[in-house]
Design a protein around this motif. Structure first.
Motif, short mmCIF file in Angstrom:
data_model
loop_
_atom_site.label_atom_id
_atom_site.label_comp_id
_atom_site.label_asym_id
_atom_site.label_seq_id
_atom_site.Cartn_x
_atom_site.Cartn_y
_atom_site.Cartn_z
N ILE A 244 18.93 -38.10 12.37
CA ILE A 244 20.06 -37.18 12.41
C ILE A 244 21.21 -37.89 11.72
CG2 ILE A 244 21.75 -36.00 13.87
CD1 ILE A 244 19.56 -35.83 16.03
N CYS A 245 21.72 -37.29 10.65
CA CYS A 245 22.81 -37.91 9.89
C CYS A 245 22.46 -39.34 9.47
CB CYS A 245 24.10 -37.89 10.69
SG CYS A 245 24.73 -36.25 11.06
N SER A 246 21.20 -39.56 9.11
CA SER A 246 20.71 -40.87 8.67
C SER A 246 20.75 -41.94 9.74
CB SER A 246 21.48 -41.35 7.42
OG SER A 246 21.29 -40.44 6.35
N ARG A 247 20.80 -41.53 11.00
CA ARG A 247 20.59 -42.44 12.12
C ARG A 247 19.17 -42.19 12.61
NH1 ARG A 247 24.16 -46.66 12.38
NH2 ARG A 247 26.22 -45.90 11.76
N PHE A 248 18.34 -43.21 12.61
CA PHE A 248 16.92 -43.05 12.88
C PHE A 248 16.59 -43.35 14.34
CE2 PHE A 248 17.58 -43.98 8.45
CZ PHE A 248 16.79 -43.03 7.82
N TYR A 249 15.54 -42.72 14.82
CA TYR A 249 15.13 -42.87 16.22
C TYR A 249 13.62 -42.70 16.32
CZ TYR A 249 15.43 -37.82 15.70
OH TYR A 249 15.27 -36.55 15.24
N SER A 250 13.09 -43.12 17.47
CA SER A 250 11.64 -43.07 17.72
C SER A 250 11.25 -41.76 18.39
CB SER A 250 11.23 -44.23 18.62
OG SER A 250 11.77 -44.04 19.93
N LEU A 272 27.91 -39.09 18.48
CA LEU A 272 27.44 -37.70 18.41
C LEU A 272 27.27 -37.11 19.80
CD1 LEU A 272 26.23 -35.42 16.57
CD2 LEU A 272 24.01 -36.47 16.98
N LYS A 273 26.79 -37.90 20.74
CA LYS A 273 26.52 -37.42 22.10
C LYS A 273 27.79 -37.07 22.87
CE LYS A 273 23.07 -39.42 24.34
NZ LYS A 273 22.14 -40.45 24.88
N LYS A 274 28.96 -37.44 22.34
CA LYS A 274 30.21 -37.10 23.00
C LYS A 274 30.62 -35.65 22.77
CE LYS A 274 32.19 -41.77 22.71
NZ LYS A 274 33.33 -42.58 22.20
N ALA A 275 30.07 -35.01 21.73
CA ALA A 275 30.43 -33.62 21.43
C ALA A 275 29.93 -32.69 22.53
CB ALA A 275 29.84 -33.21 20.08
N LYS A 276 30.74 -31.72 22.90
CA LYS A 276 30.37 -30.78 23.95
C LYS A 276 29.16 -29.95 23.53
CE LYS A 276 32.10 -26.90 26.72
NZ LYS A 276 33.26 -26.03 27.01
N HIS A 277 29.20 -29.45 22.30
CA HIS A 277 28.09 -28.65 21.77
C HIS A 277 27.43 -29.44 20.65
CE1 HIS A 277 29.49 -25.09 23.96
NE2 HIS A 277 30.71 -25.37 23.54
N ARG A 278 26.16 -29.78 20.83
CA ARG A 278 25.41 -30.54 19.83
C ARG A 278 24.23 -29.68 19.41
NH1 ARG A 278 26.21 -33.55 24.19
NH2 ARG A 278 24.00 -33.77 24.73
N ILE A 279 24.35 -29.05 18.26
CA ILE A 279 23.43 -28.00 17.84
C ILE A 279 22.49 -28.53 16.75
CG2 ILE A 279 23.23 -25.65 16.97
CD1 ILE A 279 26.18 -25.25 17.84
N GLY A 280 21.22 -28.64 17.07
CA GLY A 280 20.21 -29.04 16.10
C GLY A 280 19.55 -27.81 15.51
N VAL A 281 19.57 -27.70 14.19
CA VAL A 281 18.98 -26.55 13.49
C VAL A 281 17.88 -27.08 12.58
CG1 VAL A 281 19.46 -24.50 12.11
CG2 VAL A 281 21.28 -25.52 13.48
N ALA A 282 16.64 -26.77 12.90
CA ALA A 282 15.53 -27.32 12.12
C ALA A 282 14.27 -26.50 12.34
CB ALA A 282 15.27 -28.77 12.50
N ALA A 290 9.85 -35.33 15.26
CA ALA A 290 11.26 -35.65 15.02
C ALA A 290 12.15 -34.87 15.98
CB ALA A 290 11.63 -35.35 13.57
N MET A 291 11.83 -33.62 16.21
CA MET A 291 12.64 -32.78 17.09
C MET A 291 12.45 -33.17 18.56
SD MET A 291 11.94 -29.29 14.91
CE MET A 291 12.93 -28.17 15.86
N ILE A 292 11.24 -33.55 18.91
CA ILE A 292 10.98 -34.04 20.28
C ILE A 292 11.79 -35.30 20.54
CG2 ILE A 292 9.24 -35.06 21.79
CD1 ILE A 292 7.20 -33.13 20.44
N GLY A 293 11.78 -36.23 19.59
CA GLY A 293 12.54 -37.46 19.74
C GLY A 293 14.03 -37.20 19.89
N ALA A 294 14.53 -36.23 19.11
CA ALA A 294 15.96 -35.89 19.17
C ALA A 294 16.33 -35.33 20.54
CB ALA A 294 16.30 -34.89 18.08
N MET A 295 15.44 -34.54 21.11
CA MET A 295 15.72 -33.95 22.42
C MET A 295 15.55 -34.97 23.54
SD MET A 295 14.25 -30.04 22.08
CE MET A 295 12.66 -30.43 21.34
N LYS A 296 14.53 -35.82 23.41
CA LYS A 296 14.36 -36.88 24.41
C LYS A 296 15.54 -37.84 24.42
CE LYS A 296 9.29 -37.13 24.76
NZ LYS A 296 8.10 -38.00 24.57
N GLY A 297 16.11 -38.09 23.26
CA GLY A 297 17.25 -38.98 23.16
C GLY A 297 18.56 -38.34 23.60
N GLY A 298 18.56 -37.04 23.85
CA GLY A 298 19.77 -36.35 24.28
C GLY A 298 20.77 -36.14 23.16
#
Length: 321
Positions: A244-250, A272-282, A290-298
Motif C-alpha cells: 500500500i503506497c509502496s509500503r510492503f507487508y506479509s 495510515l492507520k491513524k485515518a478514521k476512514h481507510r478505504i482499500g479499493v482493489a 495482498a488484500m488479506i494481508g492488508a486486512m490482517k494488518g488493519g
C-alpha cells in the motif's frame, strides 16, 4: 392450544398479512382489543403459524459483504457485481462509482484526504461527481513513478482531479517515490515542500488507496512504477504479499523492510492507520493474498472489491489448508 384459539390465530394472521388490514381494523371487525390483536399476532409467529424468511439471493453480494466484515473486523464492505462479459475497465468503473458514492456519505467540511496512485484510484476520480465542500484538502501519500506510467494513474493527477471535483485544494508531490540513493531521499525529507505535505499524513480524515501485488498476471502498471521489479526484495525471509503506497507487508499483515525501504518517499503504514476512514479499493483474484494481508494488518477498515475477488478472499482464508 385448543382448536378455537388456533382458528382465531389463523384468522387474525390472514386478515393482517394477506388482507393487509391494520390492527385497528381487525380489532373493530372482531370486537377484540387492539392490544390483544398485537399479542395474538406475536403468538402466531411463535407457534409457527406465520413465518418469515429473507431472500438473500436478491442481493448476491450481501452475504459476501457480511462474511468479510465479520471475518476481518471491518467497518464497511462494498462488493460490486458485473456481468461475466465485463472487461477489467468495467469492473474498475463499477468499483470507482461505489467508492465515489460511499465517499459522499462520509466526507465532511474540513476533511483531509490522502490518496495513492493506480487504476483503481483513477476510476474513483473519474466516477466522482462534482460536489461542493468547505476547506477540503487532498494530498498524495506517495511520490510519483520511477518508470513509465500513464499520466491518468499518477498520484498527482488523481489528487488534483478529486480535489477539483470536491471544490477543494490539493498539494502535489514534486519528487519521485523511489530515489536512487538514500542520501537523495534524506535531502528531500528535509525540504520544506516535503515537510508541508508529510505533516498532513498524521491527521488524515480519509485515506483511499489501491492494493498492489506482484502476483498479478498483467504487471504493466506494477512495472511502470517499480521498473522491472528486481530491486523490490524483502530483507528478511518472509515473502511480500502486497503493498500500500509502496509500503510492503506479509500475508500476516506484518510490515516488511525491502531493499528500497530507505529510498522511498511515502506515508508509513502506522501513519495510515491513524485515518478514521481507510478505504482499500482493489480487485483481482491474483490479489487475494495482498488484500488479506492488508486486512490482517488493519491497514484498511473499508473494503471495496468485486464479487469474484471477495469470494477468492473467503476461499483462501477459510480453506482448511
Amino acid at each position: 392450544m385448543d382448536n378455537n384459539e388456533l382458528k382465531l390465530l389463523i384468522t387474525i394472521a390472514q386478515m393482517y398479512y394477506e388482507q393487509n388490514l391494520t390492527q385497528n381494523e381487525i380489532s373493530k371487525k372482531l370486537s377484540i382489543y387492539r392490544t390483544t390483536i398485537s399479542r395474538l399476532l406475536k403468538k402466531a409467529q411463535e407457534q409457527g403459524i406465520v413465518s418469515f424468511s429473507i431472500n438473500y439471493e436478491l442481493s448476491s453480494t450481501f452475504l459476501l459483504e457480511k462474511q468479510l466484515k465479520e471475518l476481518f473486523n471491518l467497518t464497511h464492505v462494498i462488493v460490486t457485481h458485473n456481468s461475466d462479459s465485463s472487461t477489467i475497465q468495467d469492473k474498475l468503473n463499477t468499483m470507482g462509482l461505489a467508492c465515489a458514492d460511499y465517499l459522499k456519505q462520509i466526507i465532511c467540511d474540513g476533511d483531509i484526504l490522502g490518496l495513492s496512485w493506480g487504476s483503481s484510484l483513477a476510476a474513483v476520480a473519474e466516477q466522482l461527481d462534482a460536489s461542493s465542500y468547505k476547506d477540503i484538502l487532498c494530498v498524495p501519500m506517495v511520490g510519483g513513478p520511477a518508470g513509465k506510467l500513464e499520466s491518468k494513474y499518477h498520484v498527482n493527477t488523481i489528487v488534483y482531479n478529486i480535489a477539483s471535483k470536491l471544490h477543494g485544494k490539493s498539494l502535489l508531490m514534486d519528487f519521485p517515490a523511489i530515489l536512487d540513493e538514500q542520501f537523495l531521499r534524506d535531502a528531500i525529507v528535509k525540504s520544506q515542500h516535503y515537510q508541508q505535505i508529510s505533516k498532513y499524513w498524521d491527521s488524515l480524515s480519509i485515506a483511499i488507496f489501491g492494493i498492489g501485488s506482484c502476483e498479478v498476471s498483467d504487471k504493466s502498471i506494477w512495472y511502470g512504477f517499480y521498473g522491472d521489479g528486481d530491486d523490490v526484495k524483502p530483507i528478511n525471509q518472509e515473502p511480500i504479499a502486497g503493498d500500500i503506497c509502496s509500503r510492503f507487508y506479509s500475508y500476516r499483515g506484518q510490515p516488511i523492510q525491502t531493499t528500497i525501504s530507505e529510498t522511498i518517499i511515502n506515508i508509513h503504514l502506522q501513519q495510515l492507520k491513524k485515518a478514521k476512514h481507510r478505504i482499500g479499493v482493489a480487485q483481482s483474484i491474483e490479489k487475494a493474498d495482498a488484500m488479506i494481508g492488508a486486512m490482517k494488518g488493519g491497514y484498511l477498515n473499508t473494503l471495496i472489491t468485486t464479487k469474484e475477488t471477495a469470494q477468492a478472499i473467503l476461499d483462501r482464508t477459510l480453506s482448511p489448508d
